[in-house]
Design a protein around this motif. Structure first.
Motif, PDB file in Angstrom:
ATOM      1  N   HIS A   1       0.850  -1.187   0.000  1.00 54.58           N
ATOM      2  CA  HIS A   1       0.000   0.000   0.000  1.00 54.58           C
ATOM      3  C   HIS A   1       0.885   1.235   0.000  1.00 54.58           C
TER       4      HIS A   1
ATOM      5  N   THR B   1       2.299   4.013   1.742  1.00 58.38           N
ATOM      6  CA  THR B   1       2.478   4.413   3.145  1.00 58.38           C
ATOM      7  C   THR B   1       2.393   5.924   3.343  1.00 58.38           C
TER       8      THR B   1
ATOM      9  N   SER C   1      -1.636   6.494   3.456  1.00 56.19           N
ATOM     10  CA  SER C   1      -2.465   5.655   4.319  1.00 56.19           C
ATOM     11  C   SER C   1      -2.745   6.382   5.627  1.00 56.19           C
TER      12      SER C   1
END
Length: 286
Positions: free
Chosen positions: A278, A280, A283
């Protein structure tokens, strides 16, 4: 792990000062003599400390680092993260490198230190922590191993009123046990800026998140996993010591224990599977 008392070496850094104005010149002189002895102009390791409004705590942290017993050449860099107290006055009296980062947040502060560092390796530290004499040796013994991209160490709490050492030792035992579970699939969740390390070359490629959000250290570690393994430094003589001010926000030890156990139980199931790839940097925390 010390169950009933904090280790004796911590007493050397229990300065009673409430502000920069209380610190006598003799204290700076003593710390600077140690700094001249241990720091190198050609460091292999850069110890990077982000700090915001820590005019006294930073003195304690640097003083403990000045007592390192190591042959590894290192430097200390403190990043003033736009402080509004007299922390820069404290830094100006210490023979260390200090840089300024106006962007508020742990990630931006650590990124600035990463960019300014001269060492091949970075060890991250915090302004409110104390570091044992063998910390650099123990961290580097693991970080230098082939195929290792990132390491993290353990930490303990210095007792305070309402937080007896035996209670804190219980909390730490639980914390270390949970860390063993997380390490199997999600070791980056164990990586805290108070005691971690990585290769500067790799970290410059991925960088820190550049806004204020907790977990900036784990985010960096997650991105570093593409370059190698994440390893835990378990040696007790590498254990970093910090105060209980984060625990005190919960009000009492029993409430702290209740909240932390509940938090870990809620996310326990996810610890047995790897976290999917993902971004980072965008997020958010759960």
């Amino acid at each position: 792990m010390n169950i009933l008392n904090a280790p004796d070496w911590i007493n050397n850094f229990r300065y009673p000062f409430a502000s920069f104005n209380d610190i006598p010149q003799s204290v700076f002189d003593a710390i600077n003599r140690d700094l001249e002895h241990v720091q190198s102009k050609n460091p292999e390791v850069s110890v990077v400390i982000p700090a915001w409004n820590e005019e006294v705590n930073i003195l304690r942290s640097v003083a403990s680092l000045a007592k390192m017993q190591t042959d590894i050449p290192f430097e200390i860099i403190v990043v003033n993260n736009n402080s509004t107290d007299q922390m820069q006055d404290t830094l100006d009296k210490l023979r260390i490198r200090s840089v300024f980062q106006p962007i508020q947040g742990w990630g931006p502060a650590r990124q600035k230190g990463l960019e300014e560092a001269q060492g091949k390796y970075i060890l991250t530290a915090d302004a409110d922590c104390l570091y044992p004499p063998d910390w650099i040796n123990e961290m580097m013994a693991v970080l230098r191993q082939p195929g290792v991209a990132c390491v993290y160490g353990r930490y303990s709490f210095i007792p305070s009123p309402g937080f007896a050492r035996w209670k804190l030792a219980l909390l730490e035992t639980l914390k270390d046990s949970i860390a063993e579970v997380r390490h199997m699939k999600r070791p980056h969740l164990n990586t805290y800026g108070m005691s971690s390390g990585y290769l500067r070359e790799y970290a410059l490629k991925v960088g820190y998140v550049m806004h204020k959000i907790r977990g900036e250290d784990g985010r960096l570690c997650f991105d570093l996993m593409q370059f190698g393994s994440v390893e835990q430094v378990k040696a007790d003589n590498a254990r970093v010591w910090t105060g209980t001010r984060t625990l005190q926000k919960d009000g009492s030890f029993s409430r702290t224990l209740f909240l932390k156990i509940g938090h870990e139980l809620r996310r326990l199931k996810g610890m047995f599977v790897a976290q999917p790839p993902h971004d980072t940097k965008t997020s958010v925390n759960p």
